[in-house]
Design an enzyme around this catalytic site. Structure first.
Site, PDB file in Angstrom:
ATOM      1  N   THR A  38      -1.325   7.547  -0.500  1.00  0.00           N
ATOM      2  CA  THR A  38      -2.614   7.397  -1.200  1.00  0.00           C
ATOM      3  C   THR A  38      -3.383   6.161  -0.717  1.00  0.00           C
ATOM      4  O   THR A  38      -4.579   6.048  -0.962  1.00  0.00           O
ATOM      5  CB  THR A  38      -2.391   7.236  -2.715  1.00  0.00           C
ATOM      6  OG1 THR A  38      -1.695   5.994  -2.932  1.00  0.00           O
ATOM      7  CG2 THR A  38      -1.582   8.391  -3.294  1.00  0.00           C
TER       8      THR A  38
ATOM      9  N   ASP B  48       0.569  -2.895  12.093  1.00  0.00           N
ATOM     10  CA  ASP B  48       0.984  -3.326  10.755  1.00  0.00           C
ATOM     11  C   ASP B  48       1.291  -4.822  10.793  1.00  0.00           C
ATOM     12  O   ASP B  48       2.285  -5.254  11.393  1.00  0.00           O
ATOM     13  CB  ASP B  48       2.221  -2.525  10.320  1.00  0.00           C
ATOM     14  CG  ASP B  48       2.594  -2.828   8.876  1.00  0.00           C
ATOM     15  OD1 ASP B  48       2.800  -4.017   8.544  1.00  0.00           O
ATOM     16  OD2 ASP B  48       2.666  -1.883   8.073  1.00  0.00           O
TER      17      ASP B  48
ATOM     18  N   ARG C 226       0.847  -1.196   0.000  1.00  0.00           N
ATOM     19  CA  ARG C 226       0.000   0.000   0.000  1.00  0.00           C
ATOM     20  C   ARG C 226       0.876   1.237   0.000  1.00  0.00           C
ATOM     21  O   ARG C 226       1.788   1.351   0.811  1.00  0.00           O
ATOM     22  CB  ARG C 226      -0.824   0.055   1.294  1.00  0.00           C
ATOM     23  CG  ARG C 226      -2.065  -0.698   1.267  1.00  0.00           C
ATOM     24  CD  ARG C 226      -3.042  -0.293   2.347  1.00  0.00           C
ATOM     25  NE  ARG C 226      -2.560   0.274   3.586  1.00  0.00           N
ATOM     26  CZ  ARG C 226      -3.348   0.732   4.540  1.00  0.00           C
ATOM     27  NH1 ARG C 226      -4.671   0.703   4.367  1.00  0.00           N
ATOM     28  NH2 ARG C 226      -2.879   1.214   5.651  1.00  0.00           N
TER      29      ARG C 226
ATOM     30  N   ASP D 128       4.801  -6.032   9.459  1.00  0.00           N
ATOM     31  CA  ASP D 128       5.902  -5.698  10.383  1.00  0.00           C
ATOM     32  C   ASP D 128       5.872  -6.595  11.609  1.00  0.00           C
ATOM     33  O   ASP D 128       6.919  -7.009  12.111  1.00  0.00           O
ATOM     34  CB  ASP D 128       5.806  -4.231  10.816  1.00  0.00           C
ATOM     35  CG  ASP D 128       6.315  -3.293   9.733  1.00  0.00           C
ATOM     36  OD1 ASP D 128       7.043  -3.756   8.834  1.00  0.00           O
ATOM     37  OD2 ASP D 128       5.961  -2.097   9.774  1.00  0.00           O
TER      38      ASP D 128
HETATM   39  C1  PRP Z   1      -1.301  -4.738   4.451  1.00  0.00           C
HETATM   40  C2  PRP Z   1      -2.171  -5.972   4.587  1.00  0.00           C
HETATM   41  C3  PRP Z   1      -2.991  -5.933   3.333  1.00  0.00           C
HETATM   42  C4  PRP Z   1      -3.188  -4.450   3.117  1.00  0.00           C
HETATM   43  C5  PRP Z   1      -4.571  -4.058   3.566  1.00  0.00           C
HETATM   44  O1  PRP Z   1      -0.230  -4.966   3.597  1.00  0.00           O
HETATM   45  O2  PRP Z   1      -1.438  -7.159   4.748  1.00  0.00           O
HETATM   46  O3  PRP Z   1      -2.390  -6.541   2.217  1.00  0.00           O
HETATM   47  O4  PRP Z   1      -2.206  -3.787   3.926  1.00  0.00           O
HETATM   48  O5  PRP Z   1      -4.821  -2.724   3.293  1.00  0.00           O
HETATM   49  P1  PRP Z   1      -5.925  -2.255   2.259  1.00  0.00           P
HETATM   50  O6  PRP Z   1      -7.148  -3.090   2.509  1.00  0.00           O
HETATM   51  O7  PRP Z   1      -6.125  -0.812   2.613  1.00  0.00           O
HETATM   52  O8  PRP Z   1      -5.387  -2.415   0.869  1.00  0.00           O
HETATM   53  P2  PRP Z   1       0.879  -3.840   3.314  1.00  0.00           P
HETATM   54  O9  PRP Z   1       0.502  -3.053   2.092  1.00  0.00           O
HETATM   55  O10 PRP Z   1       1.141  -3.068   4.573  1.00  0.00           O
HETATM   56  O11 PRP Z   1       2.131  -4.686   2.879  1.00  0.00           O
HETATM   57  P3  PRP Z   1       3.028  -5.721   3.734  1.00  0.00           P
HETATM   58  O12 PRP Z   1       2.181  -6.939   4.007  1.00  0.00           O
HETATM   59  O13 PRP Z   1       4.153  -6.009   2.802  1.00  0.00           O
HETATM   60  O14 PRP Z   1       3.460  -5.028   4.990  1.00  0.00           O
HETATM   61  N1  URA Z   2      -2.482  -2.985   6.930  1.00  0.00           N
HETATM   62  C1  URA Z   2      -2.114  -3.419   8.169  1.00  0.00           C
HETATM   63  O1  URA Z   2      -1.181  -4.222   8.297  1.00  0.00           O
HETATM   64  N2  URA Z   2      -2.804  -2.952   9.233  1.00  0.00           N
HETATM   65  C2  URA Z   2      -3.817  -2.095   9.129  1.00  0.00           C
HETATM   66  O2  URA Z   2      -4.425  -1.705  10.148  1.00  0.00           O
HETATM   67  C3  URA Z   2      -4.174  -1.641   7.840  1.00  0.00           C
HETATM   68  C4  URA Z   2      -3.504  -2.117   6.757  1.00  0.00           C
END
Ligand code: PRP
Ligand code: URA
Length: 209
Positions: free
Chosen positions: A108, A200, A104, A203
């Site tokens: 944005t 997150d 994400r 993380d």
């Molecule tokens: C997180 C989560 C989803 C997304 C959800 O991933 O694991 O894939 O955010 O958010 P959304 O519904 O608003 O799209 P992130 O983009 O943080 O990537 P990561 O798993 O690599 O940390």
């Molecule tokens: N992605 C995450 O990992 N946590 C949130 O709360 C939203 C998006």
């Protein structure tokens, strides 16, 4: 909502509460995500078709039910979805595994694709897409779009925690997809994080913050 299943099993709720605690460390967090995926997978796969097969027991020959028909593909949305894969393959060891890499944009909140690879062909498989978090829904919608563009027809999505905003959006865009949610949280905050959520997920699974 048709095709939306919110879990109410006490074991799932209990484990999600431990995940939420900011004092829960990476090792325990990772184990819990996998255990929750097993429990949610158990629910999500309760409609797998069965067929009677002949088996010889030490006593006699009998007809007994075994899973038939569609083969499975587990598709984690990277990174955080990786934490749920072993939970599903514990239940269905023969499942193939695809990957959808999305992150994400921090400003944005739009999803950006960086790597995607699915088992080929995928059209005859039951696809279980996994991601711990459904926030705005942007990533899940992009992931399901990708799966459908590659021929995927029968799709279930599993999320440990969902925000009402993302659940509504995903269901509106893909009403044919079955959505399984461990817990439906209150809302998104101004940074599009789920409240109360667990922070997150990527993380916390990988210990990167
Ligand atoms: C997180 C989560 C989803 C997304 C959800 O991933 O694991 O894939 O955010 O958010 P959304 O519904 O608003 O799209 P992130 O983009 O943080 O990537 P990561 O798993 O690599 O940390
Ligand atoms: N992605 C995450 O990992 N946590 C949130 O709360 C939203 C998006």
């Amino acid at each position: 909502m048709d095709n939306v299943f919110i879990m109410d099993h006490p074991l799932i709720q209990h484990k999600i509460s431990i995940l939420r605690n900011k004092e829960t460390g990476t090792n325990e967090f990772r184990k819990l995500i996998e255990e929750i995926a097993v429990l949610m997978g158990f629910e999500a796969l309760r409609d797998l078709p069965l067929e009677d097969v002949e088996v010889e027991t030490p006593i006699e020959t009998c007809k007994t039910p075994m899973i038939s028909g569609k083969k499975l593909a587990v598709v984690p949305v990277l990174r955080a979805g990786l934490g749920m894969v072993n939970g599903i393959t514990t239940l269905v060891p023969s499942a193939k595994i695809g990957h959808i890499g999305l992150y994400r944009d921090p400003v944005t909140h739009e999803p950006h694709e960086y790597y995607c690879k699915l088992p080929d062909p995928i059209d005859q498989r039951l696809i279980v897409m996994v991601d711990p978090m459904l926030a705005t829904g942007g990533s899940a919608i992009a992931a399901v779009n990708f799966i459908k563009e590659h021929g995927g027809k029968s799709i279930k999505c599993m999320f440990v925690i969902a925000a009402p905003e993302g659940l509504k959006r995903l269901h509106e865009v893909h009403p044919d997809v079955q959505i399984y949610v461990g817990h439906l949280d209150r809302e998104l905050n101004e940074r599009a994080y789920i409240c109360p959520g667990l922070g997150d997920a990527g993380d916390r699974i990988f210990g990167t913050k």
